[in-house]
Enzyme design. Structure first.
Site, short mmCIF file in Angstrom:
data_model
loop_
_atom_site.label_atom_id
_atom_site.label_comp_id
_atom_site.label_asym_id
_atom_site.label_seq_id
_atom_site.Cartn_x
_atom_site.Cartn_y
_atom_site.Cartn_z
N ASP A 1 11.72 23.55 12.40
CA ASP A 1 10.99 23.07 11.23
C ASP A 1 11.73 23.48 9.95
O ASP A 1 11.31 23.15 8.84
CB ASP A 1 9.51 23.50 11.25
CG ASP A 1 9.33 25.01 11.25
OD1 ASP A 1 10.33 25.76 11.26
OD2 ASP A 1 8.15 25.46 11.24
N SER A 2 12.87 24.16 10.12
CA SER A 2 13.79 24.37 9.00
C SER A 2 14.20 23.03 8.40
O SER A 2 14.72 22.98 7.29
CB SER A 2 15.04 25.12 9.47
OG SER A 2 15.59 24.51 10.62
N ASP B 1 10.35 22.71 17.57
CA ASP B 1 9.41 23.58 16.86
C ASP B 1 8.06 22.91 16.72
O ASP B 1 7.98 21.72 16.37
CB ASP B 1 9.93 23.85 15.44
CG ASP B 1 10.49 25.24 15.27
OD1 ASP B 1 10.26 26.10 16.15
OD2 ASP B 1 11.17 25.47 14.25
N LYS C 1 8.53 25.66 20.63
CA LYS C 1 8.58 27.01 20.03
C LYS C 1 7.39 27.20 19.09
O LYS C 1 7.10 26.32 18.27
CB LYS C 1 9.90 27.21 19.28
CG LYS C 1 9.99 28.59 18.61
CD LYS C 1 11.40 28.98 18.23
CE LYS C 1 11.95 28.32 16.98
NZ LYS C 1 11.16 28.59 15.75
N GLU D 1 5.46 30.15 16.45
CA GLU D 1 5.67 31.39 15.69
C GLU D 1 4.43 32.27 15.77
O GLU D 1 3.33 31.81 15.44
CB GLU D 1 5.94 31.08 14.22
CG GLU D 1 7.23 30.32 13.99
CD GLU D 1 7.53 30.07 12.51
OE1 GLU D 1 6.81 30.63 11.64
OE2 GLU D 1 8.46 29.33 12.23
N GLU E 1 13.83 36.87 14.50
CA GLU E 1 14.46 36.52 13.22
C GLU E 1 14.34 37.67 12.23
O GLU E 1 13.24 38.20 11.98
CB GLU E 1 13.79 35.25 12.66
CG GLU E 1 14.37 34.81 11.32
CD GLU E 1 14.01 33.39 10.92
OE1 GLU E 1 13.41 32.65 11.74
OE2 GLU E 1 14.33 33.02 9.78
#
Ligand code: KIV
Length: 264
Positions: free
Chosen positions: A45-46, A84, A112, A114, A181
Site C-alpha cells: 500500500d506504499s 497488502d 499482508k 499490519e 519495519e
C-alpha cells in the site's frame, strides 16, 4: 524455473539463504524483478505514496491494490506474490475474509496485514479459509497517526518485549511470513531467531531472514526523500537490471543492509 512458494521461503530460512523481496505495482517491473531472481514481490500500500503522491498510505483502496495485483501477476513467472490489505479493509474478521478473497482472486498468493494481538482471530480465520497471511510489525505505516510520525519502534525495553511477544502470537495464529519495519537490529535478530517462519526486514538490520525495499527507494527515485534504511542501487549503474542484481547480491552476501542503513 521453479515457482517460489511458502515451502521455498521456509526452506530458505532453514538453510540460511537470504530471501530477497521488492515492492512492485505493474507487469513490466514485476517481470524485470522476476527475471533477475527476486523471490517475493509485494503489492504494497506504499503505492499511495510512491504512485499517488500521498503523504501516507491511508487513502489506498482495495480496488487499487486489486488492480495493481492483477498487473503484477501478469509479469511474474517465478516470484511469490503478496498483496497488502489496505487501511480498514480488515477491521473485522468477516471484512478481512471477503477483502482477502478479492486480492487472492486478483492473483495474490498471500495477503499482508499490519498489527499485532488484535488480529489473532482474523489470522486464524483466514488461514483456516486457505488464505496464507503475512504479518507486519514495528513501524506499521497505517498507524502513522497513532505513532505521531514515521518513527523507529521498539527502542525501549517494554516496547521491544511487546513486539517480540506479538510476533510469537502471530506465528501461533498462523502467519507464514513476517515483515519487520524500522526496529533496532538486535530486536529484529532476536525475533528472527525466536520464530520458525521466515522474517523479512526493512530498516531492521542484516540478521533477518530476508530484506524488502520499496522499488522507488531502491532506484533512488522517491520524490525528495531517501529513507535511512534504503539504498540507491542506480547510483553506480545506469541499468535497472544491473541495479536489481546488485541488490540481490548484496542481500545474499550480507553487505546490505550495513550499519549505515540500520537502527539501534
Ligand atoms: O507497503 C509497503 O510497501 C510495505 C513495505 C514497506 C514492507 O508494507
Amino acid at each position: 524455473m521453479k515457482k517460489v512458494t511458502t515451502s521455498t521461503l521456509l526452506k530458505m530460512k532453514q538453510e540460511n539463504t537470504k530471501i530477497t523481496a521488492l515492492t512492485a505495482y505493474d507487469a513490466s517491473f514485476a517481470k524485470l524483478f522476476d527475471e533477475q531472481g527476486i523471490e517475493v514481490l509485494l503489492i504494497g500500500d506504499s503505492l499511495g505514496m510512491v504512485l499517488k503522491g500521498d503523504d501516507d498510505t491511508l487513502s489506498v483502496t482495495l480496488e487499487e491494490v486489486s488492480y495493481h495485483t492483477r498487473s503484477v501477476k501478469k509479469g511474474v513467472e517465478r516470484a511469490f506474490v503478496v498483496a497488502d490489505m489496505p487501511f480498514m479493509s480488515y477491521s473485522t474478521p468477516e471484512e478481512a475474509y471477503l477483502n482477502a478473497a478479492q486480492l487472492m482472486r486478483a492473483g495474490a498468493s498471500m495477503v499482508k496485514l499490519e498489527g499485532g494481538s488484535w488480529l489473532l482471530d482474523t489470522i486464524k480465520g483466514l488461514t483456516e479459509r486457505s488464505v496464507p497471511v503475512c504479518g507486519h510489525l514495528g513501524l506499521t505505516p497505517q498507524s502513522v497517526h497513532v505513532f505521531g510520525g514515521f518513527k523507529v519502534q521498539g527502542r525501549d525495553d517494554l516496547q521491544a518485549e511487546n513486539i517480540l511477544e506479538q510476533a510469537k502470537q502471530l506465528e501461533q495464529a498462523g502467519i507464514q511470513l513476517l515483515v519487520l519495519e524500522c526496529i533496532p537490529s538486535d530486536l529484529a535478530d532476536k525475533i528472527s531467531q525466536s520464530l520458525s517462519i521466515p522474517v523479512i526486514g526493512i530498516g531492521a538490520g542484516a540478521q533477518t531472514d530476508g530484506q524488502i525495499l520499496v522499488m522507488h527507494d531502491m532506484f533512488g527515485i522517491s520524490a525528495n526523500y531517501m529513507p535511512k534504511f534504503s539504498k540507491n542501487y542506480l547510483q553506480h549503474s545506469n541499468d535497472m537490471r544491473e541495479a536489481v542484481s546488485q541488490y540481490i547480491q548484496e542481500v545474499q552476501d550480507g553487505r546490505f543492509p550495513s550499519d549505515e542503513h540500520s537502527f539501534n
